[in-house]
Write a protein that holds these residues in place. Structure first.
Motif, short mmCIF file in Angstrom:
data_model
loop_
_atom_site.label_atom_id
_atom_site.label_comp_id
_atom_site.label_asym_id
_atom_site.label_seq_id
_atom_site.Cartn_x
_atom_site.Cartn_y
_atom_site.Cartn_z
N UNK A 1 -0.76 18.15 11.06
CA UNK A 1 -1.20 16.75 11.00
C UNK A 1 -0.80 16.15 9.66
N UNK A 2 -0.25 14.93 9.69
CA UNK A 2 0.17 14.23 8.47
C UNK A 2 -0.99 13.42 7.90
N UNK A 3 -1.24 13.62 6.62
CA UNK A 3 -2.37 12.95 5.97
C UNK A 3 -1.84 11.75 5.17
N UNK A 4 -2.30 10.56 5.53
CA UNK A 4 -1.80 9.32 4.93
C UNK A 4 -2.94 8.61 4.20
N UNK A 5 -2.67 8.22 2.95
CA UNK A 5 -3.66 7.49 2.15
C UNK A 5 -3.23 6.02 2.05
N UNK A 6 -4.15 5.13 2.40
CA UNK A 6 -3.91 3.69 2.25
C UNK A 6 -4.72 3.19 1.05
N UNK A 7 -4.05 2.65 0.05
CA UNK A 7 -4.73 2.06 -1.12
C UNK A 7 -4.52 0.55 -1.04
N UNK A 8 -5.54 -0.17 -0.67
CA UNK A 8 -5.43 -1.61 -0.41
C UNK A 8 -6.80 -2.25 -0.60
N UNK A 9 -6.85 -3.31 -1.45
CA UNK A 9 -8.14 -3.92 -1.73
C UNK A 9 -8.60 -4.89 -0.64
N UNK A 10 -7.68 -5.37 0.21
CA UNK A 10 -8.06 -6.28 1.30
C UNK A 10 -8.47 -5.48 2.53
N UNK A 11 -9.75 -5.59 2.90
CA UNK A 11 -10.27 -4.83 4.03
C UNK A 11 -9.53 -5.15 5.32
N UNK A 12 -9.15 -6.41 5.52
CA UNK A 12 -8.46 -6.82 6.76
C UNK A 12 -7.11 -6.11 6.89
N UNK A 13 -6.37 -6.05 5.78
CA UNK A 13 -5.07 -5.37 5.80
C UNK A 13 -5.26 -3.88 6.07
N UNK A 14 -6.28 -3.29 5.44
CA UNK A 14 -6.56 -1.87 5.68
C UNK A 14 -6.82 -1.61 7.16
N UNK A 15 -7.64 -2.49 7.77
CA UNK A 15 -7.97 -2.30 9.20
C UNK A 15 -6.71 -2.37 10.06
N UNK A 16 -5.82 -3.31 9.74
CA UNK A 16 -4.57 -3.46 10.51
C UNK A 16 -3.72 -2.19 10.38
N UNK A 17 -3.58 -1.72 9.15
CA UNK A 17 -2.76 -0.53 8.92
C UNK A 17 -3.33 0.70 9.62
N UNK A 18 -4.64 0.88 9.51
CA UNK A 18 -5.29 2.02 10.16
C UNK A 18 -5.10 1.94 11.67
N UNK A 19 -5.27 0.75 12.24
CA UNK A 19 -5.13 0.56 13.69
C UNK A 19 -3.72 0.90 14.16
N UNK A 20 -2.73 0.38 13.42
CA UNK A 20 -1.33 0.62 13.80
C UNK A 20 -1.01 2.11 13.76
N UNK A 21 -1.40 2.77 12.68
CA UNK A 21 -1.08 4.19 12.50
C UNK A 21 -1.84 5.08 13.48
N UNK A 22 -3.10 4.75 13.72
CA UNK A 22 -3.93 5.55 14.63
C UNK A 22 -3.41 5.46 16.06
N UNK A 23 -2.97 4.25 16.45
CA UNK A 23 -2.46 4.07 17.81
C UNK A 23 -1.06 4.68 17.98
N UNK A 24 -0.34 4.78 16.89
CA UNK A 24 1.02 5.33 16.96
C UNK A 24 1.01 6.83 17.23
N UNK A 25 0.12 7.56 16.56
CA UNK A 25 0.13 9.01 16.72
C UNK A 25 -1.23 9.60 16.40
N UNK A 26 -1.64 10.58 17.22
CA UNK A 26 -2.90 11.27 16.95
C UNK A 26 -2.70 12.38 15.92
N UNK A 27 -1.47 12.50 15.39
CA UNK A 27 -1.20 13.49 14.34
C UNK A 27 -1.31 12.87 12.95
N UNK A 28 -1.63 11.57 12.88
CA UNK A 28 -1.83 10.92 11.59
C UNK A 28 -3.31 10.91 11.24
N UNK A 29 -3.67 11.49 10.12
CA UNK A 29 -5.03 11.37 9.60
C UNK A 29 -4.99 10.35 8.48
N UNK A 30 -5.68 9.24 8.66
CA UNK A 30 -5.59 8.12 7.73
C UNK A 30 -6.86 8.04 6.88
#
Length: 387
Positions: A1-30
């Motif tokens: 499983x690939x572990x990805x760290x998102x460093x972003x102060x805008x909660x809305x952008x974080x949610x978008x990034x997490x959603x995109x990555x989570x839906x793309x692959x269940x091998x991404x741990x965000x």
């Protein structure tokens, strides 16, 4: 499983990034972090395969995060997230070592493609480092004696550096194995390892061998020829039996170490070289210096790190391991069944005076495998291993 760290102060952008990555692959741990300082603390504590980092943030901006990560864990790829006003800064982060950048709001396809490529690159970097650390089976260092354990630990510390190493010890102890380990565990492992046996080259030819020559430099120089230093460019040169080198050659080696330049025999043109030097000798160089046979300034250039390889008589507890290793290796080379040495046979071998060290032991084991019984006994050792 690939572990990805998102460093972003805008909660809305974080949610978008997490959603995109989570839906793309269940091998991404965000994992999410809302500012740079928190992100750095997470990076220190955990291993990540990829970092997505905003440029404009309070407390610590993305450029500062990038610079910190490159010092802490330089192998982690970092993709910068830029607003429209941050594009110039985003481009500049590429020069500082960022893998890529994506603009806000993130484009789905560009984001996923960048993430996939970055993760693939990380995997290649890790695999490449693993291969560099793996020492060739032909140059295994066998033994668990305190002296050998200490040498292995020293190699682990020294190999990744550019420090020059002088390896000392009697003939046949395995000084060349240490040199190979140092090279193969170094950052230069992808480059050449050029070995020069200084004792085997006539003194009048050693300079030509090391530095090359131009056509007409001497009677048999019928064409230009590159030397070993040039051949080792980008890698390592191993000067075995360096104590046998002529004083004239020593002076040129000293210059090469001081200036990273060599001159071919018969030429006054400098050739730049990028070479790590490892040297070995069975001589007491301090005695050679006192007798005027070896340059003291060269000694101090070569002996940044000293590694002494003990004689086999000083590590007799390793003999059973060495016998087992040589037995397997020789059986494979001869295409024969592997023989077994009895405990009494091993005990007898441990009692011998091994003046020829590891090299002599290998020859004796080979002799016993060829001439001894299927189970090599104490009597076989007495009969075939006697000097």
């Amino acid at each position: 499983m690939s572990k990805i760290l998102i460093i972003e102060d805008e909660a809305a952008i974080r949610r978008v990034l997490v959603k995109i990555l989570s839906e793309e692959s269940d091998t991404y741990q965000v994992i999410e972090s809302e500012d740079g300082l928190e992100g750095i603390e997470l990076i220190k504590k955990e291993d990540f395969d990829l970092i997505l980092c905003d440029i404009k943030m309070p407390k610590m901006d993305g450029v500062e995060v990038l610079e910190a990560v490159k010092k802490i864990k330089p192998e982690i790829p970092i993709v910068m997230i830029s607003g429209h006003g941050d594009l110039d800064t985003a481009v500049n982060t590429m020069r500082l070592g960022a893998f890529d950048y994506i603009s806000k709001p993130p484009d789905l396809n560009r984001l996923l493609n960048t993430v996939r490529i970055a993760l693939d690159r990380k995997e290649l970097v890790v695999e490449n480092k693993r291969l560099k650390k793996k020492v060739s089976k032909n140059y295994e260092m066998i033994g668990e004696s305190p002296a050998i354990v200490q040498i292995k630990e020293m190699i682990e510390k020294v190999a990744p550096t550019e420090a020059r190493v002088l390896i000392t010890g009697p003939n046949g102890t395995g000084k060349e194995l240490v040199a190979h380990w140092l090279h193969q565990k170094s950052e230069r492992a992808g480059g050449p390892l050029i070995e020069v046996n200084c004792a085997a080259i006539p003194s009048e030819l050693i300079e030509s061998e090391l530095f090359g020559h131009v056509k007409g430099a001497f009677t048999s120089a019928n064409k230009d020829r590159a030397g070993k230093f040039e051949a080792a460019n980008g890698g390592t040169i191993f000067l075995d039996e360096v104590g046998d080198m002529s004083l004239s050659a020593q002076a040129k080696v000293l210059r090469a170490l001081q200036e990273n330049k060599v001159q071919r025999v018969g030429s006054d043109k400098d050739i730049k070289v990028d070479v790590r030097v490892i040297a070995a000798t069975n001589k007491d160089l301090m005695k050679e210096i006192a007798e005027g046979n070896f340059r003291e300034d060269l000694y101090h250039r070569l002996a940044v790190i000293l590694i002494n390889v003990p004689s086999l008589n000083d590590r007799r507890e390793d003999i059973p391991l060495l016998v087992d290793y040589f037995t397997q290796k020789i059986a494979d080379e001869h295409g024969t069944a592997q023989k077994v040495f009895t405990e009494k046979a091993l005990k007898k071998l441990k009692e011998y005076d091994w003046t020829g060290n590891i090299r002599e032991l290998r020859n004796v084991v080979e002799r016993l495998i060829i001439l001894g019984n299927a189970e090599v006994s104490e009597e076989d050792v007495k009969l075939f291993a006697s000097k």
